[in-house]
Design an enzyme around this catalytic site. Structure first.
Site, PDB file in Angstrom:
ATOM      1  N   GLN A  15      29.386  12.265 -20.597  1.00 21.79           N
ATOM      2  CA  GLN A  15      28.571  11.005 -19.361  1.00 21.79           C
ATOM      3  C   GLN A  15      27.935  11.220 -18.872  1.00 21.79           C
ATOM      4  OE1 GLN A  15      30.006   7.810 -20.735  1.00 21.79           O
ATOM      5  NE2 GLN A  15      28.849   6.818 -19.259  1.00 21.79           N
ATOM      6  N   LYS A  70      34.836   2.950 -24.618  1.00 19.57           N
ATOM      7  CA  LYS A  70      34.549   4.660 -26.345  1.00 19.57           C
ATOM      8  C   LYS A  70      35.996   4.777 -26.327  1.00 19.57           C
ATOM      9  CE  LYS A  70      30.023   5.642 -24.357  1.00 19.57           C
ATOM     10  NZ  LYS A  70      29.895   6.775 -23.193  1.00 19.57           N
ATOM     11  N   ASP A 116      25.656  12.830 -28.882  1.00 20.75           N
ATOM     12  CA  ASP A 116      24.724  11.784 -28.789  1.00 20.75           C
ATOM     13  C   ASP A 116      23.340  12.669 -28.935  1.00 20.75           C
ATOM     14  OD1 ASP A 116      25.743  10.292 -26.859  1.00 20.75           O
ATOM     15  OD2 ASP A 116      26.981  12.280 -25.198  1.00 20.75           O
TER      16      ASP A 116
HETATM   17  N1  LIG Z   1      26.338  11.302 -22.737  1.00 19.23           N
HETATM   18  C1  LIG Z   1      26.272   9.622 -22.808  1.00 19.23           C
HETATM   19  N2  LIG Z   1      26.103   9.532 -23.787  1.00 19.23           N
HETATM   20  C2  LIG Z   1      26.136   7.646 -24.008  1.00 19.23           C
HETATM   21  O1  LIG Z   1      25.813   7.173 -24.748  1.00 19.23           O
HETATM   22  C3  LIG Z   1      26.299   7.219 -22.487  1.00 19.23           C
HETATM   23  C4  LIG Z   1      26.022   8.210 -21.267  1.00 19.23           C
HETATM   24  N3  LIG Z   1      26.096   8.721 -21.568  1.00 19.23           N
HETATM   25  N4  LIG Z   1      25.834   7.002 -19.876  1.00 19.23           N
HETATM   26  C5  LIG Z   1      26.336   6.074 -19.827  1.00 19.23           C
HETATM   27  C6  LIG Z   1      25.380   5.135 -21.270  1.00 19.23           C
HETATM   28  C7  LIG Z   1      25.996   3.560 -20.676  1.00 19.23           C
HETATM   29  N5  LIG Z   1      26.089   3.718 -22.708  1.00 19.23           N
HETATM   30  C8  LIG Z   1      26.593   1.895 -22.591  1.00 19.23           C
HETATM   31  C9  LIG Z   1      26.821   1.589 -24.276  1.00 19.23           C
HETATM   32  C10 LIG Z   1      27.714   0.539 -24.388  1.00 19.23           C
HETATM   33  C11 LIG Z   1      27.447  -1.076 -23.323  1.00 19.23           C
HETATM   34  C12 LIG Z   1      27.746  -2.014 -23.474  1.00 19.23           C
HETATM   35  O2  LIG Z   1      28.009  -2.263 -25.062  1.00 19.23           O
HETATM   36  N6  LIG Z   1      27.196  -2.976 -23.119  1.00 19.23           N
HETATM   37  C13 LIG Z   1      27.720  -4.493 -23.145  1.00 19.23           C
HETATM   38  C14 LIG Z   1      27.834  -5.298 -21.951  1.00 19.23           C
HETATM   39  C15 LIG Z   1      28.982  -4.710 -21.295  1.00 19.23           C
HETATM   40  C16 LIG Z   1      29.225  -4.709 -19.854  1.00 19.23           C
HETATM   41  O3  LIG Z   1      29.881  -6.088 -19.769  1.00 19.23           O
HETATM   42  O4  LIG Z   1      29.019  -4.301 -18.805  1.00 19.23           O
HETATM   43  C17 LIG Z   1      26.331  -4.760 -24.022  1.00 19.23           C
HETATM   44  O5  LIG Z   1      25.337  -4.142 -24.295  1.00 19.23           O
HETATM   45  O6  LIG Z   1      26.945  -6.117 -24.412  1.00 19.23           O
HETATM   46  C18 LIG Z   1      26.271  -0.158 -22.582  1.00 19.23           C
HETATM   47  C19 LIG Z   1      26.102   1.092 -22.044  1.00 19.23           C
HETATM   48  C20 LIG Z   1      26.326   4.557 -22.722  1.00 19.23           C
HETATM   49  N7  LIG Z   1      25.373   5.390 -22.147  1.00 19.23           N
END
Ligand SMILES: Nc1nc(=O)c2c([nH]1)NC[C@@H]1CN(c3ccc(C(=O)N[C@@H](CCC(=O)O)C(=O)O)cc3)C=[N+]21
Length: 297
Positions: free
Chosen positions: A99, A55, A122
């Protein structure tokens, strides 16, 4: 046999990030300042650290200021609330993301309720939940809004389509259902107590899977030609011993021969979540400074 189109979430997210970067340039020229996103991480969960790092990188690439606060795992609720109030009052901060999940001594609902609704990028504060349910302007949670962007890009007008959301979380399932209802879909929310899930899914033109169970939704449950958005990010053992890989909530290989289109995991919904977070932060900065919000956001 027909083969589903694979929806390029990573590519769409890159395009959205480029449009956000353009919007940030225009905002800076007009106001003389850059939009600021504060990200608060409590504790050392390795997955959370990865997300927070990506991020921060994406925020800087979009020309915004990233303000990171890393607090120890034993931070008290009072200490965290004091930080959130300081961020609420800081004029350089347009967006606040705490987070999740938080350590057990902290009441997540109390933290979410303390974030200024007009900085709540969010979209988790109950004021924004209510705005979405009432059809008012507010912030919409990043993952469901990203899913909706992919659906509209693929299908155009969603009006009258049968949509099934599998999962009823506050973060994905419930706001996703609200967004699909706003687009005039006929919306069903399915969950762990749903009877005959295959039959419910079999009626859907749109399936949004957000249950957090690897490959739970089978290919032969789908209506032929359905559009499938897979929100699941599940780490499972890979074929190679000792290694892991990411899979979604949908049995992707099976779904390919039935669905009309499907998002992959990774490179589907995940990258959209971060791109929409940047979008929401720019929108927040524009609203706060009375700058018009450009098309394409
Ligand atoms: N307040 C809060 N807001 C959030 O938006 C929030 C949070 N807490 N806690 C955790 C989760 C998880 N999350 C992700 C964001 C991007 C990918 C992402 O880009 N994933 C890649 C893969 C990443 C990898 O290889 O591990 C994909 O799907 O292609 C995943 C998960 C946002 N979150």
């Amino acid at each position: 046999m027909s083969q589903a189109a694979i929806i390029d979430g990573a590519g769409f997210a890159a395009g959205l990030r480029a449009r956000v970067a353009e919007g940030v340039t225009a905002f800076r020229e007009r106001t003389g300042r850059a939009p600021g996103l504060a990200v608060v991480l409590v504790g050392e969960d390795p997955a959370s650290q990865v997300y927070v790092r990506s991020k921060g990188k994406a925020t800087a690439e979009a020309g915004m200021v990233s303000i990171e606060h890393k607090l120890p795992a034993d931070t008290s609720q009072d200490e965290l609330l004091t930080l959130v109030r300081a961020l609420n009052a800081d004029p350089a901060v347009d967006g606040i993301l705490v987070q999740l999940p938080l350590p057990p001594q902290i009441d997540e609902n109390a933290v979410i309720a303390t974030i200024d609704p007009d900085k709540d990028v969010d979209g988790f504060n109950p004021v924004n939940v209510g705005r979405l349910a009432s059809g008012l302007h507010g912030f919409v949670p990043c993952t469901p809004l990203g899913c909706l962007m992919l659906l509209k890009d693929r299908l155009g007008d969603l009006s009258g389509l049968d949509a099934v959301v599998v999962g009823r979380s506050n973060i994905v399932g419930k706001p996703m259902a609200q967004l699909l209802l706003r687009e005039s879909c006929t919306v069903t929310i399915a969950h762990s107590r749903t009877r005959d899930l295959p039959a419910v899914i079999g009626r859907a033109d749109i399936v949004v899977a957000a249950v957090g169970r690897p490959r739970m939704i089978k290919g032969d449950w789908l209506k032929p030609g359905a559009t499938v958005i897979d929100v699941g990010i599940n780490r499972v053992p890979a074929d190679e011993p000792g290694k892991t890989r990411l899979v979604g909530d949908v049995a992707f290989d099976e779904a390919l021969s039935v669905a009309g289109a499907i998002t992959p995991v990774p490179k589907g919904v995940g990258p959209m979540t971060i791109a929409v977070l940047l979008r929401n932060t720019l929108v927040s900065a524009c609203r706060r400074d009375g700058v018009p919000i450009s098309d394409g956001l």
